[in-house]
Design a protein around this motif. Structure first.
Motif, PDB file in Angstrom:
ATOM      1  N   GLY A 168      24.716  44.594 -73.837  1.00  0.00           N
ATOM      2  CA  GLY A 168      23.665  44.327 -72.856  1.00  0.00           C
ATOM      3  C   GLY A 168      23.530  42.847 -72.555  1.00  0.00           C
ATOM      4  O   GLY A 168      23.338  42.447 -71.403  1.00  0.00           O
TER       5      GLY A 168
ATOM      6  N   PRO B 251      18.139  56.545 -70.869  1.00  0.00           N
ATOM      7  CA  PRO B 251      17.707  55.491 -69.934  1.00  0.00           C
ATOM      8  C   PRO B 251      18.304  54.128 -70.266  1.00  0.00           C
ATOM      9  O   PRO B 251      18.554  53.328 -69.364  1.00  0.00           O
ATOM     10  N   VAL B 252      18.538  53.868 -71.552  1.00  0.00           N
ATOM     11  CA  VAL B 252      19.124  52.583 -71.955  1.00  0.00           C
ATOM     12  C   VAL B 252      20.545  52.466 -71.405  1.00  0.00           C
ATOM     13  O   VAL B 252      20.931  51.428 -70.861  1.00  0.00           O
TER      14      VAL B 252
ATOM     15  N   ASN C 269      20.523  51.990 -67.692  1.00  0.00           N
ATOM     16  CA  ASN C 269      20.163  50.607 -67.379  1.00  0.00           C
ATOM     17  C   ASN C 269      21.363  49.673 -67.556  1.00  0.00           C
ATOM     18  O   ASN C 269      21.589  48.774 -66.740  1.00  0.00           O
TER      19      ASN C 269
ATOM     20  N   SER D 250      23.622  49.971 -64.621  1.00  0.00           N
ATOM     21  CA  SER D 250      23.023  49.663 -63.323  1.00  0.00           C
ATOM     22  C   SER D 250      23.289  48.221 -62.913  1.00  0.00           C
ATOM     23  O   SER D 250      23.264  47.302 -63.738  1.00  0.00           O
TER      24      SER D 250
ATOM     25  N   ARG E 124      21.239  46.635 -61.264  1.00  0.00           N
ATOM     26  CA  ARG E 124      19.910  46.026 -61.361  1.00  0.00           C
ATOM     27  C   ARG E 124      19.419  46.076 -62.800  1.00  0.00           C
ATOM     28  O   ARG E 124      18.260  46.371 -63.074  1.00  0.00           O
ATOM     29  N   GLN E 125      20.291  45.773 -63.716  1.00  0.00           N
ATOM     30  CA  GLN E 125      19.983  45.820 -65.136  1.00  0.00           C
ATOM     31  C   GLN E 125      18.741  44.997 -65.468  1.00  0.00           C
ATOM     32  O   GLN E 125      18.583  43.867 -65.025  1.00  0.00           O
ATOM     33  N   VAL E 126      17.847  45.602 -66.247  1.00  0.00           N
ATOM     34  CA  VAL E 126      16.640  44.928 -66.715  1.00  0.00           C
ATOM     35  C   VAL E 126      16.845  44.577 -68.182  1.00  0.00           C
ATOM     36  O   VAL E 126      17.351  45.387 -68.956  1.00  0.00           O
TER      37      VAL E 126
ATOM     38  N   THR F  29      13.564  45.331 -72.430  1.00  0.00           N
ATOM     39  CA  THR F  29      12.632  46.370 -71.986  1.00  0.00           C
ATOM     40  C   THR F  29      12.710  47.570 -72.911  1.00  0.00           C
ATOM     41  O   THR F  29      13.792  47.940 -73.379  1.00  0.00           O
TER      42      THR F  29
ATOM     43  N   PHE G  84      11.902  51.734 -73.354  1.00  0.00           N
ATOM     44  CA  PHE G  84      11.891  52.886 -72.458  1.00  0.00           C
ATOM     45  C   PHE G  84      11.077  54.057 -73.013  1.00  0.00           C
ATOM     46  O   PHE G  84      11.107  55.146 -72.465  1.00  0.00           O
TER      47      PHE G  84
ATOM     48  N   ASN H 264      15.527  50.462 -76.945  1.00  0.00           N
ATOM     49  CA  ASN H 264      15.221  49.446 -75.944  1.00  0.00           C
ATOM     50  C   ASN H 264      16.508  48.795 -75.490  1.00  0.00           C
ATOM     51  O   ASN H 264      17.583  49.069 -76.029  1.00  0.00           O
ATOM     52  N   THR H 265      16.389  47.930 -74.528  1.00  0.00           N
ATOM     53  CA  THR H 265      17.551  47.190 -74.040  1.00  0.00           C
ATOM     54  C   THR H 265      17.313  45.709 -74.234  1.00  0.00           C
ATOM     55  O   THR H 265      16.176  45.237 -74.173  1.00  0.00           O
TER      56      THR H 265
END
Length: 351
Positions: free
Chosen positions: A3, A165-166, A169, A172, A174-176, A179, A181, A188-189
């Protein structure tokens, strides 16, 4: 790690140009003494560092799935990487924690030499049990063993489901970063330094006992924080894995405005009141043993490491700095009463 690597190549162009390490040591949240010397490295070394970062964060993580030997290599490289980060900056306990999962790459055969065992010792007993299992002589599973297997399988399925969801993400564009989830924050990411600040700015808090803040003869004295840059002559600190939360927040505030960081005016009010709890977070209170300041202000400065052999370094300075302008204007305690009241903050009388 993956990540952190992905957020970089999707973020600042300097990660593609391999120039991010030209700035990182100087502009990271809380530099340490070694960061000063690493910043002076030649340009080609910084390019090598940036390229190595991409390899370690984007490629090496996959080695953990490619068999025992490559998994061991993954563990060695990741721990080495984290040790370098620990030595080159005060990034709190983050890198220490990152070492922990990498330890799982080292199996019993690898670490056995650390735990010598005599005849009949635990090591020989475990080896005998392993040989018996390999030969098919396995004892009947007990009820507790079955319960544990079911619990482990259930937990694995739960974590896999929560991790969906991780993974989405990570894939994606648009990686956040940083965060969670789920309400329980089990998964988390993470991602750091997706963008690199190219210059270092600092907010210097100052106080004066002068009745008139605008008077030419007003003497403004600096509050010194425990670790963040302030006094140019002070050597950068070394605190990892400890974490000075306030110093870290001041780094964020410096490239934003005080309107975006209302807490800094809260801190100014505490300094005007000589609040003992707030002052305990600082290294130097210029008004210690005196009446509190009548005014407090924030000044915005640009900081750079001094150049070895240069004018500032010859004067014993670690930093060269230049004033940008005011960060927030001079404030009295009375100026902040309505501001504090609107936010439900207690405004104490000067001590």
């Amino acid at each position: 790690m993956l990540g952190a690597g992905l957020i970089k190549i999707r973020g600042d162009q300097c990660w593609w140009d391999l120039t991010c390490m030209d700035y990182h040591y100087e502009t990271q949240p809380v530099p340490n003494p070694l960061a000063y010397f690493l910043h002076q490295s030649p340009w080609w070394f910084h390019r090598f560092e940036t390229l190595s970062n991409h390899v370690l964060e984007l490629l090496v993580p996959f080695l953990v799935f490619l068999g025992r030997r490559l998994c061991l290599l993954h563990g060695v490289l990741q721990i080495f990487f984290q040790v370098i980060l620990i030595l080159s900056g005060n990034l709190s306990f983050l890198n220490w924690l990152t070492i922990v999962p990498s330890l799982s790459c080292f199996d019993d055969a690898t670490l056995g030499f650390l735990f010598p065992s005599g005849p009949g010792g635990l090591k020989l007993q475990v080896q005998r049990m392993q040989k018996e299992e390999a030969g098919g002589a396995q004892p009947e599973p007990r009820y507790g063993c079955l319960v544990r297997r079911v619990a482990n399988l259930s937990l694995g399925i739960l974590l896999a489901w929560l991790s969906v969801p991780v993974v989405i993400n990570l894939l994606s564009s648009r990686q956040v970063m940083n965060t969670s989830f789920s309400p329980l924050r089990i998964v988390n990411t993470y991602g750091a330094f997706g963008s690199i600040t190219k210059e270092r700015t600092e907010v210097i808090l100052q106080g004066t006992a002068s009745a008139n803040a605008s008077a030419p003869d007003a003497v403004w004295e600096d509050y010194e924080f425990k670790c963040k840059p302030g006094n140019p002559w002070r050597r950068p600190c070394l605190i990892s894995p400890y974490h000075y939360r306030l110093d870290w927040l001041m780094w964020f505030a410096a490239f934003q405005t005080y309107e975006q960081n209302e807490w800094i005016l809260h801190l100014a009010g505490k300094l005007l009141a000589n609040d003992a709890e707030a002052l305990s977070l600082l290294a130097v209170n210029p008004f210690e043993g005196q009446a509190p300041p009548r005014w407090v202000r924030g000044e915005h400065w640009r900081y750079q490491f001094s150049r070895p052999g240069g004018k500032h370094a010859s004067e014993g300075k670690w930093w060269a700095r230049k004033r940008i302008g005011p960060y927030f204007p001079p404030l009295r305690l009375d100026d902040l009463k309505d501001y504090f009241q609107a936010r439900g903050w207690a405004l104490e009388e000067p001590m």
